[in-house]
Design a protein around this motif. Structure first.
Motif, mmCIF file in Angstrom:
data_model
loop_
_atom_site.group_PDB
_atom_site.id
_atom_site.type_symbol
_atom_site.label_atom_id
_atom_site.label_comp_id
_atom_site.label_asym_id
_atom_site.label_seq_id
_atom_site.Cartn_x
_atom_site.Cartn_y
_atom_site.Cartn_z
ATOM 1 N N PRO A 1 22.679 -34.956 13.229
ATOM 2 C CA PRO A 1 23.203 -36.315 13.277
ATOM 3 C C PRO A 1 23.488 -36.832 11.870
ATOM 4 O O PRO A 1 22.866 -36.422 10.907
ATOM 5 N N ASN A 2 24.404 -37.714 11.789
ATOM 6 C CA ASN A 2 24.772 -38.330 10.514
ATOM 7 C C ASN A 2 24.082 -39.681 10.391
ATOM 8 O O ASN A 2 24.694 -40.725 10.573
ATOM 9 N N CYS A 3 22.821 -39.662 10.084
ATOM 10 C CA CYS A 3 22.054 -40.893 9.911
ATOM 11 C C CYS A 3 21.870 -41.151 8.428
ATOM 12 O O CYS A 3 21.613 -40.239 7.658
ATOM 13 N N ARG A 4 21.998 -42.392 8.050
ATOM 14 C CA ARG A 4 21.785 -42.728 6.644
ATOM 15 C C ARG A 4 21.267 -44.153 6.573
ATOM 16 O O ARG A 4 21.548 -44.981 7.420
ATOM 17 N N LEU A 5 20.530 -44.418 5.550
ATOM 18 C CA LEU A 5 19.976 -45.734 5.306
ATOM 19 C C LEU A 5 21.057 -46.629 4.735
ATOM 20 O O LEU A 5 21.758 -46.254 3.807
ATOM 21 N N THR A 6 21.202 -47.781 5.324
ATOM 22 C CA THR A 6 22.156 -48.749 4.797
ATOM 23 C C THR A 6 21.427 -50.029 4.465
ATOM 24 O O THR A 6 20.389 -50.325 5.034
ATOM 25 N N GLN A 7 21.955 -50.769 3.563
ATOM 26 C CA GLN A 7 21.349 -52.029 3.161
ATOM 27 C C GLN A 7 21.869 -53.199 3.996
ATOM 28 O O GLN A 7 21.307 -54.267 3.981
ATOM 29 N N SER A 8 22.969 -52.998 4.693
ATOM 30 C CA SER A 8 23.542 -54.114 5.442
ATOM 31 C C SER A 8 22.893 -54.216 6.815
ATOM 32 O O SER A 8 22.619 -53.232 7.466
ATOM 33 N N ARG A 9 22.612 -55.447 7.214
ATOM 34 C CA ARG A 9 22.097 -55.755 8.543
ATOM 35 C C ARG A 9 22.851 -56.980 9.014
ATOM 36 O O ARG A 9 23.295 -57.798 8.222
ATOM 37 N N GLU A 10 22.954 -57.076 10.319
ATOM 38 C CA GLU A 10 23.578 -58.280 10.845
ATOM 39 C C GLU A 10 22.701 -59.467 10.489
ATOM 40 O O GLU A 10 21.474 -59.365 10.470
ATOM 41 N N ARG A 11 23.329 -60.580 10.219
ATOM 42 C CA ARG A 11 22.593 -61.795 9.891
ATOM 43 C C ARG A 11 21.689 -62.141 11.076
ATOM 44 O O ARG A 11 22.113 -62.140 12.208
ATOM 45 N N GLY A 12 20.422 -62.391 10.806
ATOM 46 C CA GLY A 12 19.468 -62.754 11.846
ATOM 47 C C GLY A 12 18.748 -61.563 12.467
ATOM 48 O O GLY A 12 17.820 -61.752 13.231
ATOM 49 N N ALA A 13 19.186 -60.346 12.185
ATOM 50 C CA ALA A 13 18.521 -59.165 12.729
ATOM 51 C C ALA A 13 17.187 -58.972 12.020
ATOM 52 O O ALA A 13 17.064 -59.194 10.823
ATOM 53 N N MET A 14 16.179 -58.560 12.775
ATOM 54 C CA MET A 14 14.852 -58.337 12.193
ATOM 55 C C MET A 14 14.823 -56.983 11.498
ATOM 56 O O MET A 14 15.448 -56.031 11.937
ATOM 57 N N SER A 15 14.067 -56.903 10.412
ATOM 58 C CA SER A 15 13.909 -55.637 9.712
ATOM 59 C C SER A 15 12.944 -54.753 10.497
ATOM 60 O O SER A 15 12.208 -55.220 11.366
#
Length: 103
Positions: A1-15
């Motif tokens: 799978p092509n999984c990678r860590l990204t810094q972007s999250r939808e506004r309001g999404a929980m970490s």
């Protein structure tokens, strides 16, 4: 799978950290409620109870901590008593499985 860590999250999404904290808090509340329901404050599910379904947790508390799910994950199997020869591990707080950092 092509999984990678990204810094972007939808506004309001929980970490992920927030979700894990919320999960641990919810599990602690569930265990406390079951301890009160079954009048057994001294019964603490093992670390392996993480992810047990309601039926497995209830069977565990109804037995006073003697009955574990047969398949080790809760539900979908008959309950089993732990082997008498094996000493149970000391009680631990229920929470997410231990993780090992690699590096």
């Amino acid at each position: 799978p092509n999984c990678r860590l990204t810094q972007s999250r939808e506004r309001g999404a929980m970490s992920v950290s927030d979700l894990i904290e919320k999960l641990a808090s919810t599990q602690a509340a569930l265990i406390k409620a079951l301890q009160e329901e079954y009048f057994c404050d001294d019964v603490v599910p093992p670390q392996s109870a993480f992810g047990w379904d309601a039926e497995a947790l209830r069977a565990y508390f109804e037995s006073g901590g003697e009955t574990l799910p047969a398949n080790g994950s809760g539900g979908n199997g008959a309950a089993a008593k732990p082997a008498a020869a094996a000493a149970p591990p000391p009680p631990r707080e229920l929470g997410p499985p231990d993780t090992v950092a690699s590096g």
